[in-house]
Design a protein around this motif. Structure first.
Motif, PDB file in Angstrom:
ATOM      1  N   ASP A 154       0.824  -1.207   0.000  1.00 17.79           N
ATOM      2  CA  ASP A 154       0.000   0.000   0.000  1.00 17.79           C
ATOM      3  C   ASP A 154       0.858   1.256   0.000  1.00 17.79           C
ATOM      4  O   ASP A 154       0.559   2.237  -0.703  1.00 17.79           O
ATOM      5  N   LEU A 155       1.937   1.242   0.791  1.00 15.93           N
ATOM      6  CA  LEU A 155       2.793   2.429   0.865  1.00 15.93           C
ATOM      7  C   LEU A 155       3.485   2.698  -0.461  1.00 15.93           C
ATOM      8  O   LEU A 155       3.642   3.863  -0.865  1.00 15.93           O
ATOM      9  N   ARG A 156       3.888   1.649  -1.158  1.00 13.69           N
ATOM     10  CA  ARG A 156       4.544   1.855  -2.459  1.00 13.69           C
ATOM     11  C   ARG A 156       3.558   2.422  -3.472  1.00 13.69           C
ATOM     12  O   ARG A 156       3.896   3.327  -4.247  1.00 13.69           O
ATOM     13  N   VAL A 157       2.345   1.910  -3.488  1.00  9.35           N
ATOM     14  CA  VAL A 157       1.338   2.424  -4.416  1.00  9.35           C
ATOM     15  C   VAL A 157       1.084   3.897  -4.156  1.00  9.35           C
ATOM     16  O   VAL A 157       1.029   4.714  -5.092  1.00  9.35           O
ATOM     17  N   ARG A 158       0.949   4.270  -2.898  1.00 10.23           N
ATOM     18  CA  ARG A 158       0.708   5.686  -2.577  1.00 10.23           C
ATOM     19  C   ARG A 158       1.902   6.556  -2.961  1.00 10.23           C
ATOM     20  O   ARG A 158       1.725   7.662  -3.481  1.00 10.23           O
ATOM     21  N   ARG A 159       3.106   6.062  -2.729  1.00 15.16           N
ATOM     22  CA  ARG A 159       4.293   6.853  -3.053  1.00 15.16           C
ATOM     23  C   ARG A 159       4.419   7.078  -4.552  1.00 15.16           C
ATOM     24  O   ARG A 159       4.679   8.202  -5.009  1.00 15.16           O
ATOM     25  N   ILE A 160       4.213   6.015  -5.340  1.00 12.06           N
ATOM     26  CA  ILE A 160       4.302   6.138  -6.796  1.00 12.06           C
ATOM     27  C   ILE A 160       3.191   7.035  -7.330  1.00 12.06           C
ATOM     28  O   ILE A 160       3.414   7.873  -8.214  1.00 12.06           O
ATOM     29  N   ALA A 161       1.977   6.892  -6.789  1.00 14.51           N
ATOM     30  CA  ALA A 161       0.860   7.733  -7.235  1.00 14.51           C
ATOM     31  C   ALA A 161       1.124   9.202  -6.927  1.00 14.51           C
ATOM     32  O   ALA A 161       0.816  10.080  -7.736  1.00 14.51           O
ATOM     33  N   THR A 162       1.718   9.483  -5.780  1.00 14.23           N
ATOM     34  CA  THR A 162       2.041  10.876  -5.424  1.00 14.23           C
ATOM     35  C   THR A 162       3.025  11.472  -6.415  1.00 14.23           C
ATOM     36  O   THR A 162       2.890  12.623  -6.840  1.00 14.23           O
TER      37      THR A 162
END
Length: 357
Positions: free
Chosen positions: A40-48
């Motif tokens: 989840d943290l990687r998805v949020r970081r890449i989306a940001t």
């Protein structure tokens, strides 16, 4: 992995069923249970990063490519199999030698041959460029689980599953240009970020929609073509140029030769989009591609529109659409100067025939 809710570092046994044993809250993605190794943290970081810290909106297709890019570059074939076969072969071989079990030596030889075969296949490119999770699977697996847990897509990501090409109203003003974009995900991105409205550009899906808009376009109103760098995209661009003689048809990307010369542009192979023999025959007949380029295209390699960084894509298209608007405005000003669309016999400073001032 780190819990996206309480930020505690979790061992595998501490996150059974995607539930943190510390905060008791559920999360969506575990890197040990999905082929892209997503959290989840990687998805949020890449989306940001893709949204430029929330300045623009992106689509699931663009997010999929950014999350797949590392795995596409690795191109791992039969992950774990070569090492397992090698260790198994060595173990069984020693067992057969010291235990005086000749049949175990045959098994050892088979395992070692398997390990060698996998390694040779990797060296020859087997599995290279094949996405471990397709765009469709990303939507139906990773994003579906995300929606079940959080009830909405990651921040800044919009749904692109509908019909993103705006339907032109009968009373709409004539467009300055037409932008052809066959990829629904990229079309949804451009529409959500306001490019068509900002520049008076008609966003359409394919050549048939361009033909329907020709009567509304100025005589030199350009047709901008967005396409993947693959066999189908290269053919689309040339088909439009053949069917629209005298009309400016601008290659807005992605350029095959530009992509192949950029080491950071990670291409991939999609077995479902491998070009048919007829497509390759038509591209070969054009005489515009080198033998190496034709081989690359025939093998199904491609660089997709969703792979272009969203901010860069929007910046380039803003510039092209602005240039198109300026050229059309100049054309319209010239038409007005020579009397086009003016009332006959009426001076410029005379009364308005409609009763205005």
């Amino acid at each position: 992995m780190i819990c996206p809710n309480c930020e505690r570092n979790l061992l595998r046994k501490e996150r059974t069923g995607n539930i943190c044993s510390h905060c008791k809250r559920r999360y969506a993605l575990d890197p040990k249970t999905n082929s892209l190794r997503l959290s989840d943290l990687r998805v949020r970081r890449i989306a940001t990063g893709l949204t430029d810290d929330g300045r623009i909106l992106i689509t699931p297709g663009q997010l999929w490519y950014a999350l797949s890019r590392k795995r596409l570059r690795e191109g791992e074939f039969a992950p774990g199999c070569a090492g397992g076969a090698l260790l198994g072969g060595v173990f069984v071989g020693f067992w057969g030698l010291f235990g005086e079990l000749p049949f175990m030596l045959y098994i050892s030889g088979a395992l070692l041959a398997t390990a060698l075969g996998i390694q040779i296949a990797r060296q020859m490119g087997a599995g290279r460029g094949i996405a471990p999770m397709t765009r469709g699977a990303f939507r139906s697996e990773a994003l579906a689980e995300w929606l079940r847990v959080y009830g909405k897509l990651p921040p800044g990501v919009i749904d692109d599953s509908g019909h993103p090409w705006p339907r032109r109203q009968a009373d709409a003003p004539p467009p300055n240009a037409v932008l052809v974009c066959p990829d629904a995900s990229v079309a949804a991105f451009l529409a959500a970020d306001g490019l068509p409205d900002r520049h008076g550009v008609a966003l359409v899906q394919g050549p048939e929609h361009v033909t329907a808009l020709l009567p509304a376009l100025p005589p030199r109103g350009p047709v901008l073509v967005l396409h993947d760098a693959d066999a189908h995209g290269e053919l689309l661009l040339r088909q439009l140029r053949e069917t629209l003689p005298g009309r400016p048809v601008v290659d807005a990307g992605v350029s095959l030769r530009t992509v192949r010369s950029m080491p950071k542009a990670v291409a991939y192979r999609d077995p479902e989009r491998k070009p048919a023999a007829e497509v390759m025959r038509r591209l070969t007949t054009l005489g515009e591609f080198t033998p190496q380029e034709l081989k690359w295209l025939a093998q199904g390699w491609r660089f997709p529109l969703v792979g272009v960084p969203p901010v860069r894509l929007l910046t380039v298209l803003d510039r092209l659409a602005e240039q198109a608007g300026r050229s059309v405005d100049a054309e319209r000003r010239h038409a007005a100067e020579v009397g086009f669309l003016t009332w006959p016999g009426v001076a410029d400073d005379g009364p308005d025939p409609a009763g205005g001032r």
